[in-house]
Design a protein around this motif. Structure first.
Motif, PDB file in Angstrom:
ATOM      1  N   VAL A  33     -86.834-116.882  -4.868  1.00 39.50           N
ATOM      2  CA  VAL A  33     -86.352-115.823  -5.722  1.00 39.50           C
ATOM      3  C   VAL A  33     -85.364-114.798  -5.007  1.00 39.50           C
ATOM      4  N   SER A  34     -84.158-114.441  -5.820  1.00 40.26           N
ATOM      5  CA  SER A  34     -83.107-113.588  -5.271  1.00 40.26           C
ATOM      6  C   SER A  34     -83.093-112.319  -6.014  1.00 40.26           C
ATOM      7  N   LEU A  35     -83.261-111.068  -5.365  1.00 38.39           N
ATOM      8  CA  LEU A  35     -83.297-109.917  -6.000  1.00 38.39           C
ATOM      9  C   LEU A  35     -82.122-109.183  -5.872  1.00 38.39           C
ATOM     10  N   VAL A  36     -80.922-110.126  -5.572  1.00 39.60           N
ATOM     11  CA  VAL A  36     -79.770-109.073  -5.538  1.00 39.60           C
ATOM     12  C   VAL A  36     -78.544-110.268  -6.008  1.00 39.60           C
ATOM     13  N   PRO A  37     -77.887-109.662  -6.890  1.00 39.89           N
ATOM     14  CA  PRO A  37     -76.743-110.554  -7.498  1.00 39.89           C
ATOM     15  C   PRO A  37     -75.924-111.135  -6.427  1.00 39.89           C
ATOM     16  N   SER A  38     -75.403-110.520  -5.784  1.00 39.59           N
ATOM     17  CA  SER A  38     -74.273-111.000  -4.538  1.00 39.59           C
ATOM     18  C   SER A  38     -74.771-112.244  -3.930  1.00 39.59           C
ATOM     19  N   GLN A  39     -76.225-112.064  -3.547  1.00 43.08           N
ATOM     20  CA  GLN A  39     -76.943-113.195  -2.531  1.00 43.08           C
ATOM     21  C   GLN A  39     -77.584-114.220  -3.398  1.00 43.08           C
TER      22      GLN A  39
END
Length: 275
Positions: A33-39
């Motif tokens: 799960v990614s909580l950051v757009p750039s990541q």
């Protein structure tokens, strides 16, 4: 019954994130799960798109990121029921873009790796560390090296160009010291007139007029500045050049950095001829 034995369980990998937290992750992780757009974009560009099962509503890149994964809310308001249903074996977040209470709640249940980024050096370290974390070390190292090389090729400006970078309107808010945007301004060759202040201060029209920047940069995000706002700033700084800029190329610290230098060079050419 199948004649093949089940796959062996993932081996644990222990890493320290950019907050100095010790994180134990099943290696290689299979449900991220990614909580950051750039990541989120970085994970896709590292070839991990099929393993990204959860993203935020702000994860705009790649274009189908939110169709391929479950949207778990925003960066500062997680839907914990959706997150629980995803059964993640790795969650990747960021100190500034996420919120401490939510991260602590998730970290009590799942491996949560956090980035903490204020400079290009921090961003390159993050890219390399995420590569190790997700089993894409070679590709991440190659990407980070290419980004680092591109910034090294950005020639210095022949003269100092003072700039103000605005991220919000009503009230006006600018990027100041200890922000990634401030470092990107420096990398691009600009001198941030609000660097003596910290983080994202509110700026009055009087303060902006007194700072007298040569260039005023109006970011496309998080506030969607557009051409209609140029006259508003010209009224405050009539001698300044006002430019609408792509906020992603100044503030996204993942794989989008591969495109930042070319953008900065083109921007500089419009405000400082014969750079």
């Amino acid at each position: 019954m199948s004649q093949f034995p089940p796959p062996p369980p993932a081996l644990p990998l222990t890493l320290t994130d950019q907050m100095g937290r010790r994180v134990v992750v099943p290696y290689p992780p299979q449900r991220i799960v990614s909580l950051v757009p750039s990541q989120t974009e970085l994970l896709h560009d590292l070839g991990l798109g099929k393993k990204v099962v959860g993203v935020t509503k702000f994860c705009l890149h790649p274009a189908d990121a939110r169709q391929q994964a479950t949207v778990i809310g925003g960066t500062k308001n997680f839907d914990f029921e959706k997150l629980t249903a995803l059964k993640p074996d790795l969650i990747i977040g960021n100190k500034e873009e996420n919120y401490q209470e939510g991260i602590e709640q998730l970290a009590a249940l799942y491996p949560v790796w956090l980035s903490d980024i204020s400079t290009l050096t921090d961003a390159l370290r993050m890219i390399r560390q995420v590569g190790v974390l997700v089993g894409a070390k070679a590709k991440a190292d190659q990407m980070a090296a290419a980004i680092e090389h591109s910034f090294a090729q950005l020639s210095p400006l022949s003269e100092a160009v003072s700039a103000a970078y605005f991220i919000w309107r009503k009230p006006y808010m600018a990027a100041a010291a200890d922000t990634f945007i401030d470092d990107m301004l420096t990398q691009a060759g600009f001198t941030n007139v609000f660097a003596p202040q910290q983080r994202y201060p509110e700026i009055s029209a009087e303060q902006l007029a007194a700072a007298a920047p040569r260039v005023v940069l109006l970011s496309s995000e998080p506030y969607p500045f557009a051409d209609k706002h140029i006259a508003e700033f010209l009224a405050i700084c009539p001698s300044a050049q006002i430019r609408i800029v792509d906020g992603e190329l100044f503030s996204w610290y993942g794989s989008r950095l591969q495109h930042s230098v070319a953008y900065f060079a083109a921007l500089r050419a419009t405000v400082v001829p014969k750079v």
